[in-house]
Design an enzyme around this catalytic site. Structure first.
Site: not given
Ligand code: FRU
Length: 493
Positions: A45, A110-111, A168
């Site tokens: 992402d 993560y994102s 996220d």
């Molecule tokens: C989306 C996701 C997010 C998460 C990230 C982990 O592609 O699954 O929900 O934060 O990728 O790399």
């Protein structure tokens, strides 16, 4: 900026490794020519997209160690024009109890998103550990080194929602307050949750912004919420658990007093197999720009994995940046940013061509190019026309304009040695005299825009370098008003 010293020893070491690997990876045969990809490694992402101190900054879920996904770090790159990018040292790596998964191989940072407040670059990301996902704040004053807030985490899943899937954060400002929208799950259904803060440090849960009742999957990833047009808001998200529809938008009115989003239009952002987790941001020109991850996860039906490019030491990149505009009927249009026009280096124009059934129109050659095509529907009686790209060695990537069924399809199953899958969407033909397609091909992808940029397919495929023919065929008469082709200059290696 690039001379700034890297403060975090582990990041400094990682960046050295990236620079060392770089020479082996950049320029490898399957790499893109003008779509962003990091110099080496795995990417998913886009994160923290922001205009900061006169440049575009893109962060991204990053695994610099190789083509396989590892514990998530935040990679970082900067650009003046969205096409020439320079990779900076990674911004965030998992090094805290709240963002470090036990085995060091999964979870991580993560994102998340970015916001500039008083010339300081703040980012909010999800700390992902085995059973718990929490929201964490960090900031940078030099645009390179980031400091994590000692009071992290700043937000946890509200009661009743899964602690393990709450992630996220996308921050934004409205009035005097800060907000963030987050993806969550409860009873196996996806949600977008709204949080509010006076200062970015203290957060409270406001309300459910939107939810799935089963029709939009079991978990919403990467939600984003932003104003469109004069007085509307759009929510976009990537729902888990839908088959061929990976990114959804909703448009409606927002009441911030009550925290209620009254949506009345729903649509799909992109029908291709390789478009996921889009994030938007406002740039200095006032445009709402969107960038997505040009790939897919293993739980999606057309997942191709990293096996195709792994021997080249990289996997995945971003899609073409698109500007979002609200249409008069409250649907959204996704228009390639105008900066791409600066990459045009040659131009072929063909006009007023009557193609007969079974004939083939030769449109020349190209690998990284842009094509604009207009078909006169009144003078066309074919049921189906097929545009073939990367023709050669008995192979081709097919774009099928199915006029009988009002459908647009891509078929990559004979485009190379390994790819498979057909993408499908409706196209609007009613009351139309002409059909316009606008297409961007790169070394290993194609993006097709139709319906005034409301219908899009983004697809990856990996043809051999000597497959470069372009042709149009049909099962009846097709009248082509124009086909303009522009070869595009290389900006990425
Ligand atoms: C989306 C996701 C997010 C998460 C990230 C982990 O592609 O699954 O929900 O934060 O990728 O790399």
């Amino acid at each position: 900026m690039e001379n700034i010293q890297i403060k975090h020893p582990e990041i400094a070491k990682m960046y050295e490794d990236i620079l060392r690997q770089r020479e082996k990876v950049i320029g490898a045969p399957m790499r893109q020519h003008y779509h962003f990809m990091p110099d080496v490694g795995w990417i998913n992402d886009p994160n923290g997209l922001v205009w900061f101190r006169g440049r575009y900054h893109a962060f991204f879920q990053y695994g610099p160690e190789g083509a396989e996904r590892t514990a998530a770090k935040w990679g970082h790159a900067v650009s003046d024009d969205l096409f020439h990018w320079q990779q900076l040292p990674p911004a965030l790596i998992p090094d805290q109890p709240y963002d470090k998964w036990g085995n060091g191989m999964e979870g991580g940072c993560y994102s998340g998103s970015a916001l500039v407040v008083d010339d300081r670059l703040y980012v909010m990301y999800t700390g992902a550990t085995e059973n718990r996902q929490v929201q964490c704040l960090a900031w940078s004053d030099d645009g390179v080194n980031f400091e994590k807030y000692e009071g992290n985490p700043v937000a946890e899943a509200p009661e009743g929602f899964s602690q393990a899937d709450f992630r996220d954060p996308k921050m934004f400002r409205h009035g005097d307050s800060f907000y963030m929208v987050l993806g969550a799950t409860r009873d196996n259904r996806g949600f977008a949750l709204l949080f509010k803060s006076p200062d970015l440090f203290k957060w409270e849960f406001v309300n459910i912004l939107a939810e799935s009742r089963g029709e939009f999957g079991f978990m919403w990833e990467c939600p984003d919420f932003f104003p469109v047009g004069e007085d509307k808001f759009a929510l976009i998200f990537s729902p888990c658990g839908l088959n061929e529809c990976q990114t959804v938008y909703m448009v409606g009115e927002m009441d911030f007093e009550r925290g209620v989003f009254d949506r009345h239009v729903t649509g799909v952002i992109d029908w291709g197999q390789d478009f996921y987790a889009p994030q938007t941001f406002l740039d200095d020109k006032g445009r709402r720009l969107m960038i997505a991850w040009a790939s897919a996860w293993e739980w999606m039906p057309y997942w191709q994995g990293s096996r195709i490019t792994e021997h080249e030491g990289w996997c995945n990149g971003f899609n073409l940046p698109r500007e979002i505009r609200l249409m008069p009927d409250d649907t959204l249009a996704f228009i390639p940013v105008e900066e791409v026009k600066a990459l045009r280096e040659s131009e072929d124009r063909m006009e007023n061509i009557a193609l007969k059934a079974g004939e083939q129109l030769d449109i020349g050659r190209g690998i990284a190019f842009e094509l604009e095509m207009e078909i006169d529907l009144e003078k066309t009686n074919a049921r189906e026309a097929c545009l073939e790209l990367r023709r050669g060695n008995g192979k081709a990537m097919k774009i099928i304009i199915d006029l009988a069924r009002a459908e647009l399809r891509t078929d990559r199953s004979n485009a190379d040695e390994k790819s498979f899958g057909v993408s499908r969407s409706r196209i609007r033909l009613k009351d139309r005299k002409v059909l316009n397609l606008h297409l961007f091909a790169d070394n290993s992808s194609v993006e097709i825009f139709a319906d005034d940029y409301r219908t899009v397919h983004s697809v990856n495929f990996y043809p051999a370098a000597d497959q470069d023919g372009i042709a149009l065929t049909a099962d009846g008469e097709v009248y082509v008003n124009k086909i303009y082709k522009f070869n595009l200059r290389r900006t990425i290696w």
